[in-house]
Design a protein around this motif. Sequence first.
Motif, PDB file in Angstrom:
ATOM      1  N   HIS A 147       0.837  -1.201   0.000  1.00 19.39           N
ATOM      2  CA  HIS A 147       0.000   0.000   0.000  1.00 19.39           C
ATOM      3  C   HIS A 147       0.874   1.255   0.000  1.00 19.39           C
ATOM      4  CE1 HIS A 147      -3.162  -2.802   1.479  1.00 19.39           C
ATOM      5  NE2 HIS A 147      -3.903  -2.043   0.676  1.00 19.39           N
ATOM      6  N   LEU A 148       1.941   1.229   0.795  1.00 18.24           N
ATOM      7  CA  LEU A 148       2.858   2.369   0.842  1.00 18.24           C
ATOM      8  C   LEU A 148       3.458   2.633  -0.533  1.00 18.24           C
ATOM      9  CD1 LEU A 148       4.481   4.531   2.381  1.00 18.24           C
ATOM     10  CD2 LEU A 148       6.163   2.747   2.898  1.00 18.24           C
ATOM     11  N   GLU A 149       3.941   1.595  -1.190  1.00 22.27           N
ATOM     12  CA  GLU A 149       4.508   1.756  -2.531  1.00 22.27           C
ATOM     13  C   GLU A 149       3.459   2.296  -3.500  1.00 22.27           C
ATOM     14  OE1 GLU A 149       6.509  -1.754  -4.013  1.00 22.27           O
ATOM     15  OE2 GLU A 149       7.280  -2.184  -2.006  1.00 22.27           O
ATOM     16  N   TRP A 150       2.254   1.774  -3.397  1.00 22.31           N
ATOM     17  CA  TRP A 150       1.169   2.194  -4.284  1.00 22.31           C
ATOM     18  C   TRP A 150       0.876   3.677  -4.073  1.00 22.31           C
ATOM     19  CZ3 TRP A 150      -1.052  -0.518  -8.144  1.00 22.31           C
ATOM     20  CH2 TRP A 150      -2.184   0.047  -8.737  1.00 22.31           C
ATOM     21  N   ILE A 151       0.727   4.072  -2.834  1.00 24.50           N
ATOM     22  CA  ILE A 151       0.411   5.474  -2.519  1.00 24.50           C
ATOM     23  C   ILE A 151       1.531   6.387  -2.992  1.00 24.50           C
ATOM     24  CG2 ILE A 151       0.039   7.124  -0.638  1.00 24.50           C
ATOM     25  CD1 ILE A 151      -1.391   4.727   0.844  1.00 24.50           C
ATOM     26  N   GLU A 152       2.775   5.979  -2.789  1.00 19.51           N
ATOM     27  CA  GLU A 152       3.901   6.797  -3.251  1.00 19.51           C
ATOM     28  C   GLU A 152       3.879   6.947  -4.773  1.00 19.51           C
ATOM     29  OE1 GLU A 152       7.134   4.712  -1.356  1.00 19.51           O
ATOM     30  OE2 GLU A 152       7.087   6.048   0.396  1.00 19.51           O
ATOM     31  N   SER A 153       3.519   5.887  -5.479  1.00 19.63           N
ATOM     32  CA  SER A 153       3.415   5.962  -6.948  1.00 19.63           C
ATOM     33  C   SER A 153       2.295   6.901  -7.362  1.00 19.63           C
ATOM     34  CB  SER A 153       3.151   4.567  -7.537  1.00 19.63           C
ATOM     35  OG  SER A 153       4.267   3.749  -7.331  1.00 19.63           O
ATOM     36  N   ILE A 154       1.171   6.824  -6.665  1.00 12.38           N
ATOM     37  CA  ILE A 154       0.036   7.695  -6.962  1.00 12.38           C
ATOM     38  C   ILE A 154       0.415   9.155  -6.711  1.00 12.38           C
ATOM     39  CG2 ILE A 154      -2.294   8.330  -6.186  1.00 12.38           C
ATOM     40  CD1 ILE A 154      -2.000   5.695  -7.945  1.00 12.38           C
ATOM     41  N   LEU A 155       1.144   9.395  -5.635  1.00 10.24           N
ATOM     42  CA  LEU A 155       1.555  10.769  -5.321  1.00 10.24           C
ATOM     43  C   LEU A 155       2.493  11.321  -6.392  1.00 10.24           C
ATOM     44  CD1 LEU A 155       1.965  10.586  -1.448  1.00 10.24           C
ATOM     45  CD2 LEU A 155       0.126  11.671  -2.767  1.00 10.24           C
ATOM     46  N   LYS A 156       3.302  10.452  -6.984  1.00 15.66           N
ATOM     47  CA  LYS A 156       4.176  10.904  -8.075  1.00 15.66           C
ATOM     48  C   LYS A 156       3.352  11.277  -9.304  1.00 15.66           C
ATOM     49  CE  LYS A 156       8.255   8.452  -6.518  1.00 15.66           C
ATOM     50  NZ  LYS A 156       9.085   7.272  -6.651  1.00 15.66           N
ATOM     51  N   LEU A 157       2.320  10.480  -9.596  1.00  9.76           N
ATOM     52  CA  LEU A 157       1.444  10.819 -10.721  1.00  9.76           C
ATOM     53  C   LEU A 157       0.737  12.140 -10.456  1.00  9.76           C
ATOM     54  CD1 LEU A 157      -0.160   7.351 -11.587  1.00  9.76           C
ATOM     55  CD2 LEU A 157       1.617   8.591 -12.861  1.00  9.76           C
ATOM     56  N   LYS A 158       0.281  12.312  -9.219  1.00  8.95           N
ATOM     57  CA  LYS A 158      -0.420  13.546  -8.845  1.00  8.95           C
ATOM     58  C   LYS A 158       0.533  14.742  -8.952  1.00  8.95           C
ATOM     59  CE  LYS A 158      -3.867  14.924  -5.437  1.00  8.95           C
ATOM     60  NZ  LYS A 158      -3.757  16.313  -5.726  1.00  8.95           N
ATOM     61  N   ALA A 159       1.770  14.551  -8.504  1.00  6.70           N
ATOM     62  CA  ALA A 159       2.767  15.631  -8.571  1.00  6.70           C
ATOM     63  C   ALA A 159       3.094  16.003 -10.014  1.00  6.70           C
ATOM     64  CB  ALA A 159       4.038  15.223  -7.822  1.00  6.70           C
ATOM     65  N   SER A 160       2.883  15.069 -10.936  1.00  9.49           N
ATOM     66  CA  SER A 160       3.145  15.356 -12.349  1.00  9.49           C
ATOM     67  C   SER A 160       2.043  16.220 -12.950  1.00  9.49           C
ATOM     68  CB  SER A 160       3.267  14.057 -13.146  1.00  9.49           C
ATOM     69  OG  SER A 160       1.990  13.487 -13.386  1.00  9.49           O
ATOM     70  N   GLY A 161       0.959  16.407 -12.193  1.00  8.90           N
ATOM     71  CA  GLY A 161      -0.139  17.237 -12.677  1.00  8.90           C
ATOM     72  C   GLY A 161      -1.359  16.452 -13.099  1.00  8.90           C
ATOM     73  N   MET A 162      -1.285  15.137 -13.040  1.00  8.91           N
ATOM     74  CA  MET A 162      -2.442  14.335 -13.436  1.00  8.91           C
ATOM     75  C   MET A 162      -3.602  14.591 -12.473  1.00  8.91           C
ATOM     76  SD  MET A 162      -0.796  10.681 -14.612  1.00  8.91           S
ATOM     77  CE  MET A 162      -2.342   9.999 -15.203  1.00  8.91           C
TER      78      MET A 162
END
Length: 133
Positions: free
Chosen positions: A43-58
Amino acid sequence: MIIKEMSERVGLSADTLRYYERIGVIPAVPRTEYGVRTYSEVHLEWIESILKLKASGMTLEMIIEYVRLANIGDTTIEARKNLLEEERERISEKIFALKQRQSMIDLKIKDYYEDLLPKTTAMIKKMNAAFNE
């Protein structure tokens, strides 16, 4: 780890974590017999990946679509890549528009004393004269 610990690790509020789970941004989190969420390292890895997508502007909608496609499997690899490419294009368009705006403001700064300042001063004098008649 419980929601409070996950919240502290990823820098999101517990409410946001619950919301992300509810809308499908992160996978369902198992619960104890008392209903307490128990997050794993996955879950931690998943959330960190999602946060990277969000930080990209998605947008969240795009992230939800990306997650939906990822859950379908390898047949969606190109569709997921296309989502990222669409986001890159959207960002490129924004950058272009911002550069145009920057060029316009650069011109206004360059010609400030010769153009904008005299025009502004003249308009203010005209408005004051019109309101004082």
